[in-house]
Design a protein around this motif. Structure first.
Motif, mmCIF file in Angstrom:
data_model
loop_
_atom_site.group_PDB
_atom_site.id
_atom_site.type_symbol
_atom_site.label_atom_id
_atom_site.label_comp_id
_atom_site.label_asym_id
_atom_site.label_seq_id
_atom_site.Cartn_x
_atom_site.Cartn_y
_atom_site.Cartn_z
ATOM 1 N N LEU A 284 0.679 -0.911 -0.080
ATOM 2 C CA LEU A 284 -0.275 0.360 -0.255
ATOM 3 C C LEU A 284 1.181 1.439 -0.095
ATOM 4 N N SER A 285 0.409 2.457 -1.092
ATOM 5 C CA SER A 285 1.670 3.533 -1.231
ATOM 6 C C SER A 285 1.132 4.613 0.832
ATOM 7 N N GLY A 286 -0.138 4.555 1.491
ATOM 8 C CA GLY A 286 -0.207 4.947 2.654
ATOM 9 C C GLY A 286 -1.775 5.582 3.007
ATOM 10 N N ASP A 287 -1.608 6.295 3.473
ATOM 11 C CA ASP A 287 -3.138 6.683 4.023
ATOM 12 C C ASP A 287 -4.189 7.499 2.904
ATOM 13 N N ASP A 288 -3.816 7.512 1.402
ATOM 14 C CA ASP A 288 -4.994 8.381 0.846
ATOM 15 C C ASP A 288 -5.380 6.718 0.056
ATOM 16 N N GLU A 289 -4.457 5.670 -0.132
ATOM 17 C CA GLU A 289 -4.944 4.451 -0.791
ATOM 18 C C GLU A 289 -6.287 3.741 -0.025
ATOM 19 N N PHE A 290 -5.038 3.353 1.521
ATOM 20 C CA PHE A 290 -6.358 2.624 2.173
ATOM 21 C C PHE A 290 -7.697 3.643 2.225
ATOM 22 N N MET B 227 -9.703 2.429 -0.619
ATOM 23 C CA MET B 227 -10.249 1.395 -0.454
ATOM 24 C C MET B 227 -11.053 1.062 0.381
ATOM 25 N N GLY B 228 -11.792 2.324 1.299
ATOM 26 C CA GLY B 228 -12.513 2.046 2.502
ATOM 27 C C GLY B 228 -12.427 1.161 3.653
ATOM 28 N N GLY B 229 -11.138 1.252 3.135
ATOM 29 C CA GLY B 229 -9.415 0.834 4.971
ATOM 30 C C GLY B 229 -10.489 0.797 6.389
ATOM 31 N N GLU B 230 -11.326 2.658 6.076
ATOM 32 C CA GLU B 230 -11.340 2.492 7.750
ATOM 33 C C GLU B 230 -12.446 1.148 8.373
ATOM 34 N N GLU B 231 -13.215 1.094 8.003
ATOM 35 C CA GLU B 231 -13.936 -0.545 7.728
ATOM 36 C C GLU B 231 -13.802 -1.066 9.282
ATOM 37 N N PHE B 232 -12.055 -0.731 8.540
ATOM 38 C CA PHE B 232 -11.665 -2.121 9.276
ATOM 39 C C PHE B 232 -10.770 -2.114 10.690
ATOM 40 N N LEU B 233 -10.975 -0.651 10.727
ATOM 41 C CA LEU B 233 -10.533 0.047 12.236
ATOM 42 C C LEU B 233 -11.101 0.296 12.886
ATOM 43 N N TYR B 234 -12.098 0.194 12.487
ATOM 44 C CA TYR B 234 -13.354 -0.096 13.751
ATOM 45 C C TYR B 234 -14.325 -1.018 12.941
ATOM 46 N N PRO B 235 -13.788 -2.509 13.340
ATOM 47 C CA PRO B 235 -14.768 -3.326 12.636
ATOM 48 C C PRO B 235 -15.405 -4.355 13.206
ATOM 49 N N ASP C 18 -0.246 4.978 10.280
ATOM 50 C CA ASP C 18 0.385 4.781 11.600
ATOM 51 C C ASP C 18 -0.944 6.188 12.667
ATOM 52 N N ASP C 19 -0.736 6.682 11.580
ATOM 53 C CA ASP C 19 -1.542 8.108 12.409
ATOM 54 C C ASP C 19 -3.049 7.465 12.167
ATOM 55 N N MET C 20 -3.348 6.830 11.359
ATOM 56 C CA MET C 20 -5.072 6.495 11.294
ATOM 57 C C MET C 20 -5.362 5.391 12.180
ATOM 58 N N LEU C 21 -4.319 4.686 12.757
ATOM 59 C CA LEU C 21 -4.413 4.156 13.986
ATOM 60 C C LEU C 21 -5.196 3.970 15.173
ATOM 61 N N PRO C 22 -6.145 3.191 15.702
ATOM 62 C CA PRO C 22 -7.530 3.915 16.675
ATOM 63 C C PRO C 22 -6.287 3.497 18.199
ATOM 64 N N ASP C 23 -6.392 4.598 19.195
ATOM 65 C CA ASP C 23 -5.651 5.315 20.319
ATOM 66 C C ASP C 23 -5.793 3.484 20.489
ATOM 67 N N ASN C 24 -6.680 2.653 20.713
ATOM 68 C CA ASN C 24 -7.043 1.110 22.089
ATOM 69 C C ASN C 24 -6.443 0.360 20.670
ATOM 70 N N THR C 25 -5.524 0.354 19.765
ATOM 71 C CA THR C 25 -5.006 -0.735 18.650
ATOM 72 C C THR C 25 -3.801 -1.147 19.928
ATOM 73 N N ILE C 26 -3.605 -2.860 19.618
ATOM 74 C CA ILE C 26 -3.096 -3.469 20.649
ATOM 75 C C ILE C 26 -1.977 -3.750 19.741
ATOM 76 N N PHE C 27 -0.664 -3.531 19.919
ATOM 77 C CA PHE C 27 0.532 -3.975 18.787
ATOM 78 C C PHE C 27 1.749 -4.913 19.621
ATOM 79 N N VAL C 28 1.725 -5.546 18.345
ATOM 80 C CA VAL C 28 2.445 -6.707 18.918
ATOM 81 C C VAL C 28 3.505 -6.308 18.088
ATOM 82 N N ASP C 29 5.028 -6.449 18.693
ATOM 83 C CA ASP C 29 6.017 -5.903 18.161
ATOM 84 C C ASP C 29 7.236 -7.312 17.749
ATOM 85 N N ILE C 30 7.629 -7.923 17.055
ATOM 86 C CA ILE C 30 7.965 -9.385 17.240
ATOM 87 C C ILE C 30 9.473 -8.416 16.425
#
Ligand code: ADP
Ligand code: MG
Length: 137
Positions: A78-84, A87-95, A108-120
């Motif tokens: 994905l190129s970034g926010d605009d493409e997301f 494609m109607g991506g916001e519906e997946f951020l509030y699923p 990154d800037d669009m992720l909800p505040d309560n996102t669970i981050f898994v760093d590997i």
């Protein structure tokens, strides 16, 4: 935690999956081959999903249904926010289910505040360090 094998990472995914609720968004971060999709498989198993989990690199999103709906996104191409947004991506951020996002750094800037981050991260000896944080640090 420290994971010495793909199956340990999958088990860690299953444990995390058991704690997930409808509406949760999980960001899976780590370099190519770190084990993001392996961990996603564990989460899917815990939701009772028996289909094979494949990296949705070419489709951007794969949808599965288990005890909750599962949306698995891979934003690598994905190129970034605009493409997301287009494609109607916001519906997946509030699923109406649970969303897993690989390469969420792209939006990154669009992720909800309560996102669970898994760093590997991959250590020199090949083991993985898996760190799970609820919400932004
Ligand atoms: N401890 C580990 N945890 C997860 N994967 C591991 C581990 N050790 C080796 N691997 C291997 O690393 C690869 C991870 O692939 P994948 O989950 O597709 O990565 P990503 O989605 O982060 O690009 C798999 O081939 C897996 O077998
Ligand atoms: Mg992957």
């Amino acid at each position: 935690m420290r994971s010495l094998s793909a199956s340990e990472t999958e088990t860690e995914g299953r444990k995390l999956g058991e704690s997930l609720r409808k509406g949760d968004v999980v960001s899976l971060r780590g370099s190519l081959g770190a084990g993001k999709t392996v961990l996603a498989k564990g989460i899917a198993e815990s939701l009772g999903i028996t289909e094979a989990i494949v990296s949705p690199t070419f489709t951007i999103v794969q949808e599965y249904s288990g005890r909750e709906k599962l949306y698995h996104l891979d934003l690598y191409r994905l190129s970034g926010d605009d493409e997301f947004e287009s494609m109607g991506g916001e519906e997946f951020l509030y699923p109406d289910g649970i969303t897993l996002i690989e390469w969420s750094e792209k939006i990154d800037d669009m992720l909800p505040d309560n996102t669970i981050f898994v760093d590997i991260t991959i250590s020199d000896d090949g083991s993985r360090n898996i760190d799970i944080t609820r919400g932004r640090r």
